[in-house]
Enzyme design. Sequence first.
Site, PDB file in Angstrom:
ATOM      1  N   ASP A 144       0.853  -1.203   0.000  1.00  0.00           N
ATOM      2  CA  ASP A 144       0.000   0.000   0.000  1.00  0.00           C
ATOM      3  C   ASP A 144       0.886   1.250   0.000  1.00  0.00           C
ATOM      4  O   ASP A 144       0.879   2.019   0.948  1.00  0.00           O
ATOM      5  CB  ASP A 144      -0.957  -0.016   1.213  1.00  0.00           C
ATOM      6  CG  ASP A 144      -0.223  -0.104   2.555  1.00  0.00           C
ATOM      7  OD1 ASP A 144       0.950  -0.545   2.593  1.00  0.00           O
ATOM      8  OD2 ASP A 144      -0.813   0.274   3.586  1.00  0.00           O
ATOM      9  N   HIS A 161       9.805  -0.406   8.892  1.00  0.00           N
ATOM     10  CA  HIS A 161       8.812  -1.487   8.880  1.00  0.00           C
ATOM     11  C   HIS A 161       8.897  -2.385   7.630  1.00  0.00           C
ATOM     12  O   HIS A 161       9.256  -3.560   7.705  1.00  0.00           O
ATOM     13  CB  HIS A 161       7.401  -0.915   8.970  1.00  0.00           C
ATOM     14  CG  HIS A 161       7.195   0.059  10.079  1.00  0.00           C
ATOM     15  ND1 HIS A 161       7.318  -0.276  11.404  1.00  0.00           N
ATOM     16  CD2 HIS A 161       6.869   1.384  10.068  1.00  0.00           C
ATOM     17  CE1 HIS A 161       7.068   0.780  12.164  1.00  0.00           C
ATOM     18  NE2 HIS A 161       6.794   1.802  11.374  1.00  0.00           N
TER      19      HIS A 161
HETATM   20  C1  BDR Z   1       2.815  -0.522   8.639  1.00  0.00           C
HETATM   21  O1  BDR Z   1       1.696   0.328   8.439  1.00  0.00           O
HETATM   22  C2  BDR Z   1       1.906   1.151   7.311  1.00  0.00           C
HETATM   23  O2  BDR Z   1       1.614   2.476   7.628  1.00  0.00           O
HETATM   24  C3  BDR Z   1       3.346   0.992   6.926  1.00  0.00           C
HETATM   25  O3  BDR Z   1       3.507   1.108   5.520  1.00  0.00           O
HETATM   26  C4  BDR Z   1       3.698  -0.378   7.432  1.00  0.00           C
HETATM   27  O4  BDR Z   1       3.370  -1.361   6.483  1.00  0.00           O
HETATM   28  C5  BDR Z   1       3.485  -0.161   9.952  1.00  0.00           C
HETATM   29  O5  BDR Z   1       2.609  -0.367  11.021  1.00  0.00           O
HETATM   30 CA    CA Z   2       2.900  -0.723   4.130  1.00  0.00          CA
END
Ligand code: BDR
Ligand code: CA
Length: 312
Positions: A8, A237
Amino acid sequence: MKMIIDTDPGIDDAMAILYAAAHPGIELLGLTTVFGNVTARQATRNALHLVERAGLDIPVAQGENKPLVNGPIEPSHHVHGPEGFGELTSIDARGTKEEEGAAAFLVRMARQHRGELVLCPVGPMTNIAKAMLLDPEFAGNLAGIVFMGGALDVPGNVTPHAEANAYHDPHALDVVLQSGAAIRMVGLDVTNRVLLDAGDFEALARINPAQGPFLQEISGLYLEFYAGRAQEGCGLHDPLTVMAAVMPDLLGLTPTPVRVVLEGPEGGATRRTTGRAEIEVATACDPELVKELFFAPFRVAASAKVGAVAIP
Ligand code: BDR
Ligand code: CA
């Protein structure tokens, strides 16, 4: 390693995709897109932009725009910007998405590359659950799933209990956790321990003039968001998830049966449970080593372009 990233994009998603594109050990077979940080349409446009920017010629299949069971959610524009790439408002993409939707694409690719395909979901798990519901053999056809999501022994980042990807579609995550696939969970327990600050993005821009300045530009808003939470840098992340797929020994992994809370104030929380198959949960990491290894493919890719440095 043959890989598909379900994504995303999203700022850290962009970092993960460009990392994968630069990594000599990753053969990216395609991207599938999902709602989350942005709408599914924005995610697809951003994924097409990243594919072009990385000089890849791979398919992008658009997936779901809302969770499996719950109602639609608001995109996380306050974290990733109105279009998903920080303060950038005009994002061009000349390529076009596949006619096939994400779930059908995933099912077909898993059959075609039976036992070889590693799936890296770094957004809500909706497309993956849909693929599992579409084809009961899908999970077994994959080499494994390495996903970004959950928070086992640390607080969430959307609520005190839940991490964003798990929170945005707990029912889909539940389907996946019960699928019997070989699963590795890369959650906030490790991703929030590796922080990139403005100086790191400056370094990235110097190291890799093709992609670094773009990542530096889009990261500004993201860093501001984290600074507002008294965190000195953004968590790595999604990139750490791709890294944990291609370097299985990078993180300390603890076999754990995990469930996700489906509803209520703790909805999206990931918990230890009993009576379920164990998955590998990332519980330990060496932040300095991870950072160094994150920079490595960007350094090598930039050097390879001018033919100056041999790949170590
Ligand atoms: C996750 O949530 C999204 O905002 C980031 O892209 C990542 O995949 C972190 O909690
Ligand atoms: Ca993400």
